[in-house]
Design a protein around this motif. Sequence first.
Motif, PDB file in Angstrom:
ATOM      1  N   PRO A  25      36.480  74.439   6.804  1.00 39.36           N
ATOM      2  CA  PRO A  25      36.698  72.954   7.477  1.00 39.36           C
ATOM      3  C   PRO A  25      38.161  73.139   8.218  1.00 39.36           C
ATOM      4  N   PHE A  26      38.526  72.337   8.966  1.00 38.47           N
ATOM      5  CA  PHE A  26      39.743  72.351   9.958  1.00 38.47           C
ATOM      6  C   PHE A  26      40.246  70.856  10.382  1.00 38.47           C
ATOM      7  N   ARG A  27      41.267  70.819  10.580  1.00 31.02           N
ATOM      8  CA  ARG A  27      41.707  69.739  11.155  1.00 31.02           C
ATOM      9  C   ARG A  27      42.478  69.971  12.784  1.00 31.02           C
ATOM     10  N   LEU A  28      42.162  69.191  13.650  1.00 36.18           N
ATOM     11  CA  LEU A  28      42.644  69.243  14.967  1.00 36.18           C
ATOM     12  C   LEU A  28      44.164  68.801  14.825  1.00 36.18           C
ATOM     13  N   VAL A  29      44.982  69.582  15.844  1.00 40.82           N
ATOM     14  CA  VAL A  29      46.292  69.425  15.716  1.00 40.82           C
ATOM     15  C   VAL A  29      46.663  68.862  17.256  1.00 40.82           C
ATOM     16  N   GLU A  30      47.590  67.517  17.498  1.00 43.02           N
ATOM     17  CA  GLU A  30      47.968  67.248  18.592  1.00 43.02           C
ATOM     18  C   GLU A  30      49.492  67.481  18.641  1.00 43.02           C
ATOM     19  N   ILE A  31      49.939  67.793  19.788  1.00 41.42           N
ATOM     20  CA  ILE A  31      51.439  67.843  19.976  1.00 41.42           C
ATOM     21  C   ILE A  31      51.740  67.063  21.057  1.00 41.42           C
ATOM     22  N   ASP A  32      52.548  65.976  21.025  1.00 40.47           N
ATOM     23  CA  ASP A  32      52.871  65.309  22.129  1.00 40.47           C
ATOM     24  C   ASP A  32      51.749  64.392  22.846  1.00 40.47           C
ATOM     25  N   GLY A  33      50.635  64.333  22.124  1.00 41.69           N
ATOM     26  CA  GLY A  33      49.269  63.608  22.580  1.00 41.69           C
ATOM     27  C   GLY A  33      48.537  64.762  23.057  1.00 41.69           C
ATOM     28  N   GLU A  34      48.865  66.085  23.099  1.00 39.98           N
ATOM     29  CA  GLU A  34      48.097  67.103  23.695  1.00 39.98           C
ATOM     30  C   GLU A  34      47.161  67.750  22.668  1.00 39.98           C
ATOM     31  N   LEU A  35      46.070  68.047  22.638  1.00 40.94           N
ATOM     32  CA  LEU A  35      45.233  69.066  21.498  1.00 40.94           C
ATOM     33  C   LEU A  35      45.758  70.339  22.095  1.00 40.94           C
ATOM     34  N   VAL A  36      46.309  70.925  20.807  1.00 38.34           N
ATOM     35  CA  VAL A  36      47.056  72.355  20.756  1.00 38.34           C
ATOM     36  C   VAL A  36      46.159  73.202  19.879  1.00 38.34           C
ATOM     37  N   GLY A  37      45.330  72.960  19.082  1.00 39.61           N
ATOM     38  CA  GLY A  37      44.589  73.787  18.134  1.00 39.61           C
ATOM     39  C   GLY A  37      44.142  73.272  16.892  1.00 39.61           C
ATOM     40  N   VAL A  45      49.697  74.547  10.886  1.00 42.34           N
ATOM     41  CA  VAL A  45      50.492  73.380  11.594  1.00 42.34           C
ATOM     42  C   VAL A  45      51.719  73.686  11.714  1.00 42.34           C
ATOM     43  N   LEU A  46      52.413  74.590  11.039  1.00 40.19           N
ATOM     44  CA  LEU A  46      53.792  75.022  11.308  1.00 40.19           C
ATOM     45  C   LEU A  46      53.841  76.091  12.344  1.00 40.19           C
ATOM     46  N   PHE A  47      52.668  76.807  12.498  1.00 42.53           N
ATOM     47  CA  PHE A  47      52.715  77.932  13.555  1.00 42.53           C
ATOM     48  C   PHE A  47      52.443  77.172  14.885  1.00 42.53           C
ATOM     49  N   LEU A  48      51.623  76.179  14.908  1.00 44.30           N
ATOM     50  CA  LEU A  48      51.397  75.570  16.183  1.00 44.30           C
ATOM     51  C   LEU A  48      52.624  74.818  16.700  1.00 44.30           C
ATOM     52  N   ALA A  49      53.191  74.152  15.647  1.00 49.85           N
ATOM     53  CA  ALA A  49      54.524  73.366  16.087  1.00 49.85           C
ATOM     54  C   ALA A  49      55.573  74.286  16.532  1.00 49.85           C
ATOM     55  N   SER A  50      55.757  75.436  15.782  1.00 52.39           N
ATOM     56  CA  SER A  50      56.659  76.514  16.315  1.00 52.39           C
ATOM     57  C   SER A  50      56.337  77.038  17.769  1.00 52.39           C
ATOM     58  N   ALA A  51      55.045  77.352  18.040  1.00 49.54           N
ATOM     59  CA  ALA A  51      54.693  77.826  19.485  1.00 49.54           C
ATOM     60  C   ALA A  51      54.990  76.721  20.282  1.00 49.54           C
ATOM     61  N   ALA A  52      55.005  75.564  20.007  1.00 50.13           N
ATOM     62  CA  ALA A  52      55.497  74.314  21.096  1.00 50.13           C
ATOM     63  C   ALA A  52      56.959  73.953  21.143  1.00 50.13           C
ATOM     64  N   GLY A  53      57.586  74.877  20.374  1.00 47.59           N
ATOM     65  CA  GLY A  53      59.159  74.604  20.244  1.00 47.59           C
ATOM     66  C   GLY A  53      59.697  73.687  19.528  1.00 47.59           C
ATOM     67  N   ILE A  54      58.775  73.393  18.201  1.00 45.87           N
ATOM     68  CA  ILE A  54      59.132  72.195  17.109  1.00 45.87           C
ATOM     69  C   ILE A  54      59.468  72.839  15.886  1.00 45.87           C
ATOM     70  N   THR A  55      60.680  72.841  15.526  1.00 48.95           N
ATOM     71  CA  THR A  55      60.871  73.197  14.258  1.00 48.95           C
ATOM     72  C   THR A  55      60.884  72.063  13.024  1.00 48.95           C
ATOM     73  N   VAL A  56      59.993  72.430  12.313  1.00 45.01           N
ATOM     74  CA  VAL A  56      59.554  71.263  11.187  1.00 45.01           C
ATOM     75  C   VAL A  56      60.361  71.593   9.952  1.00 45.01           C
ATOM     76  N   HIS A  57      60.975  70.603   9.476  1.00 45.51           N
ATOM     77  CA  HIS A  57      61.855  70.653   8.584  1.00 45.51           C
ATOM     78  C   HIS A  57      61.115  70.159   7.159  1.00 45.51           C
ATOM     79  N   ASP A  58      60.256  68.930   7.587  1.00 45.64           N
ATOM     80  CA  ASP A  58      59.610  68.256   6.281  1.00 45.64           C
ATOM     81  C   ASP A  58      58.069  67.827   7.073  1.00 45.64           C
ATOM     82  N   LEU A  59      57.349  68.438   6.275  1.00 43.42           N
ATOM     83  CA  LEU A  59      55.979  67.951   6.604  1.00 43.42           C
ATOM     84  C   LEU A  59      55.643  66.542   6.318  1.00 43.42           C
ATOM     85  N   ASP A  60      56.410  65.889   5.288  1.00 42.04           N
ATOM     86  CA  ASP A  60      56.204  64.540   4.938  1.00 42.04           C
ATOM     87  C   ASP A  60      56.928  63.680   5.638  1.00 42.04           C
TER      88      ASP A  60
END
Length: 78
Positions: A25-37, A45-60
Amino acid sequence: MTESASPTTWNPPITVLAVQPGDPPFRLVEIDGELVGRATEMTDVLFLASAAGITVHDLDDPATVRWVGGGKLTWRPH
């Protein structure tokens, strides 16, 4: 009505959509309204965010990530 009294909406940069059936099973991820993976776990989710130049400090943090159809621990369809 003044601008300061107007309701504002804030969309976090990352949206993780509801679990989709599949193997696995999977979940689609959007960054800034664009489907990225697709993500099959939180680290995706962290890898996709990093690839888009976003550092996530807290997933909550709702200012960073919006979870649709379940939180960060939901990776199986209901």
